[in-house]
Design a protein around this motif. Structure first.
Motif, PDB file in Angstrom:
ATOM      1  N   LEU A  43       0.828  -1.224   0.000  1.00 14.22           N
ATOM      2  CA  LEU A  43       0.000   0.000   0.000  1.00 14.22           C
ATOM      3  C   LEU A  43       0.855   1.263   0.000  1.00 14.22           C
ATOM      4  N   ASN A  44       2.187   1.078   0.056  1.00 13.28           N
ATOM      5  CA  ASN A  44       2.991   2.275   0.319  1.00 13.28           C
ATOM      6  C   ASN A  44       3.160   3.229  -0.868  1.00 13.28           C
ATOM      7  N   GLN A  45       2.544   2.869  -1.987  1.00 15.96           N
ATOM      8  CA  GLN A  45       2.575   3.801  -3.123  1.00 15.96           C
ATOM      9  C   GLN A  45       1.308   4.656  -3.211  1.00 15.96           C
ATOM     10  N   ILE A  46       0.383   4.426  -2.283  1.00 14.30           N
ATOM     11  CA  ILE A  46      -0.850   5.240  -2.296  1.00 14.30           C
ATOM     12  C   ILE A  46      -0.578   6.521  -1.501  1.00 14.30           C
ATOM     13  N   PRO A  47      -0.743   7.686  -2.142  1.00 19.89           N
ATOM     14  CA  PRO A  47      -0.503   8.931  -1.402  1.00 19.89           C
ATOM     15  C   PRO A  47      -1.438   9.056  -0.196  1.00 19.89           C
ATOM     16  N   VAL A  48      -0.859   9.432   0.939  1.00 19.12           N
ATOM     17  CA  VAL A  48      -1.653   9.601   2.165  1.00 19.12           C
ATOM     18  C   VAL A  48      -1.597  11.073   2.582  1.00 19.12           C
ATOM     19  N   ILE A  49      -2.777  11.636   2.796  1.00 19.95           N
ATOM     20  CA  ILE A  49      -2.862  13.031   3.229  1.00 19.95           C
ATOM     21  C   ILE A  49      -3.408  13.054   4.644  1.00 19.95           C
ATOM     22  N   LEU A  50      -2.856  13.949   5.462  1.00 20.51           N
ATOM     23  CA  LEU A  50      -3.388  14.125   6.818  1.00 20.51           C
ATOM     24  C   LEU A  50      -3.897  15.553   6.947  1.00 20.51           C
ATOM     25  N   THR A  51      -5.163  15.708   7.348  1.00 22.58           N
ATOM     26  CA  THR A  51      -5.683  17.046   7.629  1.00 22.58           C
ATOM     27  C   THR A  51      -5.755  17.244   9.138  1.00 22.58           C
ATOM     28  N   ILE A  52      -5.140  18.344   9.580  1.00 21.01           N
ATOM     29  CA  ILE A  52      -5.180  18.673  11.014  1.00 21.01           C
ATOM     30  C   ILE A  52      -6.346  19.638  11.230  1.00 21.01           C
ATOM     31  N   HIS A  53      -7.370  19.154  11.920  1.00 20.81           N
ATOM     32  CA  HIS A  53      -8.509  20.024  12.247  1.00 20.81           C
ATOM     33  C   HIS A  53      -8.241  20.742  13.556  1.00 20.81           C
ATOM     34  N   ASN A  54      -7.427  20.129  14.378  1.00 17.87           N
ATOM     35  CA  ASN A  54      -7.141  20.731  15.669  1.00 17.87           C
ATOM     36  C   ASN A  54      -5.879  20.091  16.246  1.00 17.87           C
ATOM     37  N   ALA A  55      -4.794  20.859  16.312  1.00 20.80           N
ATOM     38  CA  ALA A  55      -3.521  20.289  16.763  1.00 20.80           C
ATOM     39  C   ALA A  55      -3.407  20.235  18.290  1.00 20.80           C
ATOM     40  N   GLN A  56      -4.425  20.723  18.998  1.00 16.10           N
ATOM     41  CA  GLN A  56      -4.366  20.670  20.467  1.00 16.10           C
ATOM     42  C   GLN A  56      -4.397  19.221  20.943  1.00 16.10           C
ATOM     43  N   TYR A  57      -5.140  18.388  20.211  1.00 15.99           N
ATOM     44  CA  TYR A  57      -5.301  16.984  20.610  1.00 15.99           C
ATOM     45  C   TYR A  57      -4.394  16.127  19.736  1.00 15.99           C
ATOM     46  N   GLN A  58      -3.569  15.276  20.369  1.00 13.79           N
ATOM     47  CA  GLN A  58      -2.567  14.551  19.576  1.00 13.79           C
ATOM     48  C   GLN A  58      -2.591  13.034  19.769  1.00 13.79           C
ATOM     49  N   GLY A  59      -3.382  12.554  20.717  1.00 16.02           N
ATOM     50  CA  GLY A  59      -3.562  11.104  20.891  1.00 16.02           C
ATOM     51  C   GLY A  59      -2.406  10.381  21.557  1.00 16.02           C
ATOM     52  N   TRP A  60      -1.589  11.092  22.360  1.00 16.51           N
ATOM     53  CA  TRP A  60      -0.387  10.549  22.983  1.00 16.51           C
ATOM     54  C   TRP A  60      -0.631   9.196  23.670  1.00 16.51           C
ATOM     55  N   PHE A  61       0.343   8.285  23.540  1.00 11.98           N
ATOM     56  CA  PHE A  61       0.354   7.090  24.395  1.00 11.98           C
ATOM     57  C   PHE A  61       1.788   6.612  24.572  1.00 11.98           C
ATOM     58  N   SER A  62       1.986   5.768  25.590  1.00 14.15           N
ATOM     59  CA  SER A  62       3.368   5.457  25.951  1.00 14.15           C
ATOM     60  C   SER A  62       3.964   4.372  25.045  1.00 14.15           C
ATOM     61  N   HIS A  63       5.300   4.376  25.012  1.00 10.63           N
ATOM     62  CA  HIS A  63       5.995   3.434  24.120  1.00 10.63           C
ATOM     63  C   HIS A  63       5.744   1.973  24.480  1.00 10.63           C
ATOM     64  N   ASP A  64       5.296   1.724  25.726  1.00  7.83           N
ATOM     65  CA  ASP A  64       5.090   0.307  26.055  1.00  7.83           C
ATOM     66  C   ASP A  64       3.881  -0.280  25.300  1.00  7.83           C
ATOM     67  N   LYS A  65       3.148   0.583  24.581  1.00  3.38           N
ATOM     68  CA  LYS A  65       2.045   0.036  23.771  1.00  3.38           C
ATOM     69  C   LYS A  65       2.426  -0.041  22.282  1.00  3.38           C
ATOM     70  N   VAL A  66       3.706   0.100  22.005  1.00  6.20           N
ATOM     71  CA  VAL A  66       4.135   0.059  20.600  1.00  6.20           C
ATOM     72  C   VAL A  66       3.768  -1.283  19.956  1.00  6.20           C
ATOM     73  N   TYR A  67       3.664  -2.330  20.811  1.00  4.48           N
ATOM     74  CA  TYR A  67       3.359  -3.668  20.282  1.00  4.48           C
ATOM     75  C   TYR A  67       1.927  -3.745  19.721  1.00  4.48           C
ATOM     76  N   TYR A  68       1.112  -2.719  19.936  1.00  7.49           N
ATOM     77  CA  TYR A  68      -0.219  -2.683  19.309  1.00  7.49           C
ATOM     78  C   TYR A  68      -0.104  -2.659  17.776  1.00  7.49           C
ATOM     79  N   LEU A  69       0.998  -2.064  17.306  1.00  7.90           N
ATOM     80  CA  LEU A  69       1.139  -1.869  15.860  1.00  7.90           C
ATOM     81  C   LEU A  69       1.693  -3.112  15.176  1.00  7.90           C
ATOM     82  N   PRO A  70       1.261  -3.384  13.953  1.00  5.20           N
ATOM     83  CA  PRO A  70       1.851  -4.502  13.197  1.00  5.20           C
ATOM     84  C   PRO A  70       3.366  -4.285  13.039  1.00  5.20           C
TER      85      PRO A  70
END
Ligand code: ADQ
Length: 469
Positions: free
Chosen positions: A152-179
């Motif tokens: 999928l890495n050839q599909i252009p991905v756009i991110l729109t920031i509607h509000n940069a106050q909220y960023q969804g922070w979480f700690s590195h010990d949950k990195v294993y959530y990601l593939p």
């Protein structure tokens, strides 16, 4: 070209604020302009899901760390919307009677994994993936870094920031959530020692957009910690002003309001709607009516209102009506003023879509004393309904409201301070007395075009530039 918008909100299905409005309308205008646009969002336990029937179009299981979650992609059985929406149903995580909670890491990470896993199964891939806010900020990272999504890495991905106050922070010990990904690239997820999905999205998206040109500039000075990142990534960032859905927000056809009107019969239309509001909230209709609609949070300057209102209301020259919810201290302070200023002040704590339309239609002035305002939709709705906006000159407010003294049609003030807000309300109270100019101005503002026509095209141009580049 076909684009998929990935978002936590989409009006009329689930709306907490302006994000819902944008994702519920931009795709419609893009489709009208010839771009196939689809929305993918979580399936929530709300009024919309209870009122409609859905069919499953895809079923599988996803892996989130050590857990396995079954999920489905759902579609409406009947086409009741004017946009194409797919719902991600992860019963254990997403099917809740709220959109956001205090801990959404597992919910929205699983949502994003489900979207990416489903994309892998498609024969015809989208031309663009358009992500909205931090809840979808891990998608640009996963598309670029996770081994299983390499195709999928050839599909252009756009991110729109509607509000940069909220960023969804979480700690590195949950990195294993990601593939799985090359852990030496872990830094792409990190900002200030934690995993920051918005920062990761900014780093990995092909392009980053925000919802007004001024906010784009301001983010380099004030972005809740991401200033240097946004300065560094400046070249791939662009500010595109939000539009509004002029079918949903149309005083001529709006089913929520008391009397429909256009610029031609604005006088009778606004008067009838104002009368209804005044009766409902115990005001005299002869005084100017100021309103505030929105989340009662620091960003919106809501904490400044109680002190300002005390000063303004003492004079009993105008009525003030507040609709909103949020910070409980602000809610209480606003509630407490009710008794003291009965007859000139009232507040409705809560969320009420119908009442918001009635207020845009019936108020004379709308207050937006925001500290931060990426674009702001309220001022655009108020213009469309002939309600003169009073705004703090920041972000999208600066880009859309010109002060009367500068040859414009609204009121703006430099600071989000009690003094500036009071002065501006007093200016507007005087302006209301200049009846001819007041009426001419409100008729004029109804003709300002903030529909998506221009901005939807800017997004399409951006998509095209990526496709050919
Ligand atoms: N209590 C209530 N009852 C009924 N309706 C209510 C309500 N409180 C708010 N609303 C409605 O929610 C929407 C608020 O939209 P905004 O764009 O002003 O703010 P928000 O901060 O949510 O959005 C973020 O994203 C949008 C979209 O990009 C940006 O415009 C904005 O600057 C950014 O902060 C409007 O439709 C308003 O009428």
């Amino acid at each position: 070209m076909n684009v998929i918008h990935v978002s936590a909100e989409c009006y009329p299905i689930a709306k907490v604020g302006g994000l819902g409005d944008v994702v519920g309308s931009l795709p419609k205008y893009q489709s009208e302009a010839g771009v196939g646009a689809k929305v993918i969002m979580p399936f929530y336990d709300n009024k919309f899901s209870a009122a409609h029937s859905f069919k499953s179009i895809y079923e599988s299981e996803l892996v989130l760390g050590e857990e396995i979650y079954p999920y489905k992609f759902l579609k409406l059985k009947e086409e009741v919307l004017d946009i194409d929406v797919l719902f991600v149903d992860i019963p254990k995580l997403l099917f809740k009677n709220f959109v956001y909670s205090d801990d959404d890491t597992a919910r929205f990470t699983a949502f994003q994994i489900a979207v990416m896993d489903w994309l892998l199964t498609l024969k015809e891939k989208p031309s663009i993936i358009h992500c909205h806010d931090h809840h979808t900020g891990l998608i640009p990272f996963m598309a670029q870094e996770c081994f299983k999504y390499e195709s999928l890495n050839q599909i252009p991905v756009i991110l729109t920031i509607h509000n940069a106050q909220y960023q969804g922070w979480f700690s590195h010990d949950k990195v294993y959530y990601l593939p799985a990904f090359d852990i030496s690239n872990n830094g792409l997820l990190d900002w200030d020692g934690v995993i920051n999905p918005l920062a990761a999205g900014i780093k990995c998206a092909w392009r980053v957009t925000t919802v007004s040109p001024s906010y784009m500039e301001e983010l380099q000075q004030a972005a809740n910690g991401l200033e240097s990142l946004l300065s560094h990534e400046n070249k791939k960032c662009v500010g595109i002003l939000n539009g509004i859905d002029t079918e949903v927000w149309n005083p001529e056809t709006d089913e929520f309001i008391e009397k429909n009107y256009s610029a031609k019969n604005i006088q009778t239309g606004k008067t009838a709607n104002k009368k209804w509001l005044c009766k409902q909230f115990g005001f005299s209709a002869s005084k100017p009516l100021f309103a505030f609609i929105g989340r009662l949070v620091y960003e919106k300057g809501a904490d400044l209102l109680p002190t300002v209102l005390e000063e303004i209301l003492l004079k009993k020259e105008c009525n003030i009506l507040i609709l909103g919810s949020g910070n409980s201290e602000v809610e209480n302070a606003l509630e407490n003023l009710k008794k003291k200023y009965k007859g000139v002040y009232n507040v409705f704590i809560g969320y009420d879509e119908k009442l918001s339309h009635l207020i845009y239609a019936g108020a004379d002035f709308l207050l937006m004393p925001s500290r931060v305002e990426p674009c702001g939709l309220n001022q655009l709705y108020s213009l469309r309904y002939g309600t003169i906006p009073l705004v703090r000159s920041i972000g999208g407010l600066k880009d859309t409201v010109i002060d009367i003294e500068d040859g414009g049609f609204g009121f703006s003030h430099a600071e989000a301070s009690e003094i500036d807000i009071s002065k501006t309300i007093n200016r507007a109270v005087q302006f209301y007395k200049e009846e001819r100019t007041f009426k001419k101005t409100r008729k004029y503002i109804m003709s300002i075009d903030h529909s998506w026509n221009v901005s939807a095209k800017q997004y399409i141009d951006l998509y095209n530039s990526l496709k050919s580049g």
